[in-house]
Design an enzyme around this catalytic site. Structure first.
Site, PDB file in Angstrom:
ATOM      1  N   LEU A  21       0.827  -1.211   0.000  1.00  0.00           N
ATOM      2  CA  LEU A  21       0.000   0.000   0.000  1.00  0.00           C
ATOM      3  C   LEU A  21       0.856   1.255   0.000  1.00  0.00           C
ATOM      4  O   LEU A  21       2.023   1.223   0.399  1.00  0.00           O
ATOM      5  CB  LEU A  21      -0.924  -0.042   1.224  1.00  0.00           C
ATOM      6  CG  LEU A  21      -1.929  -1.212   1.190  1.00  0.00           C
ATOM      7  CD1 LEU A  21      -2.582  -1.421   2.544  1.00  0.00           C
ATOM      8  CD2 LEU A  21      -2.962  -0.973   0.096  1.00  0.00           C
ATOM      9  N   PRO A  22       0.276   2.388  -0.445  1.00  0.00           N
ATOM     10  CA  PRO A  22       1.108   3.565  -0.723  1.00  0.00           C
ATOM     11  C   PRO A  22       1.626   4.318   0.502  1.00  0.00           C
ATOM     12  O   PRO A  22       2.629   5.010   0.400  1.00  0.00           O
ATOM     13  CB  PRO A  22       0.203   4.468  -1.570  1.00  0.00           C
ATOM     14  CG  PRO A  22      -1.190   3.998  -1.300  1.00  0.00           C
ATOM     15  CD  PRO A  22      -1.090   2.551  -0.948  1.00  0.00           C
ATOM     16  N   THR A  64       6.233   0.596   2.311  1.00  0.00           N
ATOM     17  CA  THR A  64       7.247   1.403   2.987  1.00  0.00           C
ATOM     18  C   THR A  64       6.516   2.412   3.862  1.00  0.00           C
ATOM     19  O   THR A  64       5.853   3.318   3.353  1.00  0.00           O
ATOM     20  CB  THR A  64       8.138   2.135   1.963  1.00  0.00           C
ATOM     21  OG1 THR A  64       8.715   1.176   1.079  1.00  0.00           O
ATOM     22  CG2 THR A  64       9.243   2.908   2.677  1.00  0.00           C
ATOM     23  N   LYS A 123      14.438   0.089   5.572  1.00  0.00           N
ATOM     24  CA  LYS A 123      13.974   0.508   4.241  1.00  0.00           C
ATOM     25  C   LYS A 123      14.083   2.032   4.085  1.00  0.00           C
ATOM     26  O   LYS A 123      14.449   2.536   3.013  1.00  0.00           O
ATOM     27  CB  LYS A 123      12.534   0.029   4.033  1.00  0.00           C
ATOM     28  CG  LYS A 123      11.881   0.500   2.757  1.00  0.00           C
ATOM     29  CD  LYS A 123      12.553  -0.027   1.496  1.00  0.00           C
ATOM     30  CE  LYS A 123      11.901   0.619   0.267  1.00  0.00           C
ATOM     31  NZ  LYS A 123      12.493   0.180  -0.985  1.00  0.00           N
ATOM     32  N   LYS A 167       7.564  10.614  -0.500  1.00  0.00           N
ATOM     33  CA  LYS A 167       6.934  10.053   0.710  1.00  0.00           C
ATOM     34  C   LYS A 167       7.987   9.387   1.589  1.00  0.00           C
ATOM     35  O   LYS A 167       8.024   9.577   2.805  1.00  0.00           O
ATOM     36  CB  LYS A 167       5.843   9.065   0.288  1.00  0.00           C
ATOM     37  CG  LYS A 167       5.141   8.304   1.406  1.00  0.00           C
ATOM     38  CD  LYS A 167       5.687   6.911   1.659  1.00  0.00           C
ATOM     39  CE  LYS A 167       5.572   6.000   0.472  1.00  0.00           C
ATOM     40  NZ  LYS A 167       6.040   4.626   0.755  1.00  0.00           N
TER      41      LYS A 167
END
Ligand code: NAD
Length: 280
Positions: free
Chosen positions: A59-60, A88, A163, A232
């Site tokens: 998912l974003p 992430t 990450k 993001k």
């Protein structure tokens, strides 16, 4: 295993296909009708997590993961099921959700990935996992279908931290390569020749070995990772730095350069380096 995949975007759909190819019974869901149309051959259901033994999220952002976590709990996965979050996100999200899922007899692993859509399709991603060893073992059948390297970084949130660190390095290396290659060009040596030199030398990085030749100089810009997603990730890095004693001056410059770049959110992230390399 019965596996649900929530989020069938650039990463989620090829991961779902890998899981199918490995013999798992896969059901999927995406909020976008276009992405559901792209998922031909996959069983689609809004409550795909119902009865699932594993649920993979791709998912974003954090808000989507928090919403999906509630939807998974409401759907009712199989007792002892594991949620493998490949998005992430902030380490706060798995640190909040892992105990909540444990109370419900379920497990939560933060398992962000590196390797892009091509790595997802080939099953050669690197997974950076956070969770207890027992929980990671429950996630292994899912992770082994999508990844060739599984790094257990630490407890809940450690995968997310790794990450974020990885992508801060990617963003930094790309801008460093763009400026250095621009310097070389202005001094009379073109990028192809410069890359042949530095990739045989110690100045090389993924930016010089992969991004510039594969996506920038070729003009393909089809990495499958957008400028918006990298911005993001850099906001996540900035927030993590704020919470832990501050970012260094180089990272502050990198945050600002990516935020101020005129490249649109939906464009390939390599365009941000290209604009610097071409004219600065
Ligand atoms: P994407 O935008 O292509 O896919 C995300 C999908 O999630 C979209 O199709 C969207 O409609 C769907 N979605 C959003 N909220 C939802 C919800 N509540 N329920 C169901 N579906 C929902 O993004 P992507 O490139 O596939 O990236 C997914 C995640 O993986 C991101 O966190 C990204 O940072 C990370 N990631 C991406 C790459 C890459 O190269 N694209 C590489 C590594 C990690």
């Amino acid at each position: 295993m019965r596996v649900a995949v929530i989020g069938l975007g650039a990463m989620g759909l090829p991961m779902a296909r890998r899981l199918q190819g490995a013999g798992h019974a896969v059901a999927g869901w995406d909020l976008s009708p276009d992405r559901r149309d792209a998922a031909q051959g996959l069983a689609l259901a809004e409550d795909a997590a119902r009865g699932a033994e594993a649920v993979l999220l791709s998912l974003p952002h954090d808000t989507a993961v928090l919403a999906a976590a509630e939807a998974v709990l409401a759907a009712g996965p199989a007792p002892g099921a594991v949620v493998v979050d490949c998005s992430t996100v902030s380490p706060e999200t798995p640190r909040r959700l892992a105990p909540r899922f444990a109370e419900a007899g379920l497990a939560w692993v933060d398992a962000p990935v590196s390797g892009g859509p091509a790595g997802a399709a080939a099953g050669t991603l690197t997974v950076m996992a956070g969770g207890s060893p027992g929980v990671l073992d429950r996630a292994r059948p899912v992770l082994e279908a999508i990844a060739s390297k599984i790094v257990h970084v630490g407890g809940p949130g450690a995968g997310a931290v790794a990450k974020i660190v990885n992508n801060l390095l990617v963003a930094t290396h790309l801008l460093a390569a763009a400026e250095a290659l621009r310097l070389g060009r202005r001094a009379g040596v073109e990028a192809d020749a410069l890359l042949a030199a530095v990739n045989g030398g110690s100045g090389r990085s993924a930016a010089t070995e992969v991004n510039f030749p594969r996506w920038i100089l070729s003009g393909s810009f089809d990495s499958g990772f957008t400028a918006g997603l990298m911005r993001k990730d850099l906001r996540l890095a900035a927030a993590l730095a704020d919470a832990t004693g501050g970012a260094g001056p180089l990272s502050e410059l990198v945050f600002r350069a990516w935020a101020d770049s005129p490249v649109p959110e939906a464009a390939d992230f390599n365009h941000v380096a290209e604009t610097v390399w071409r004219d600065g």
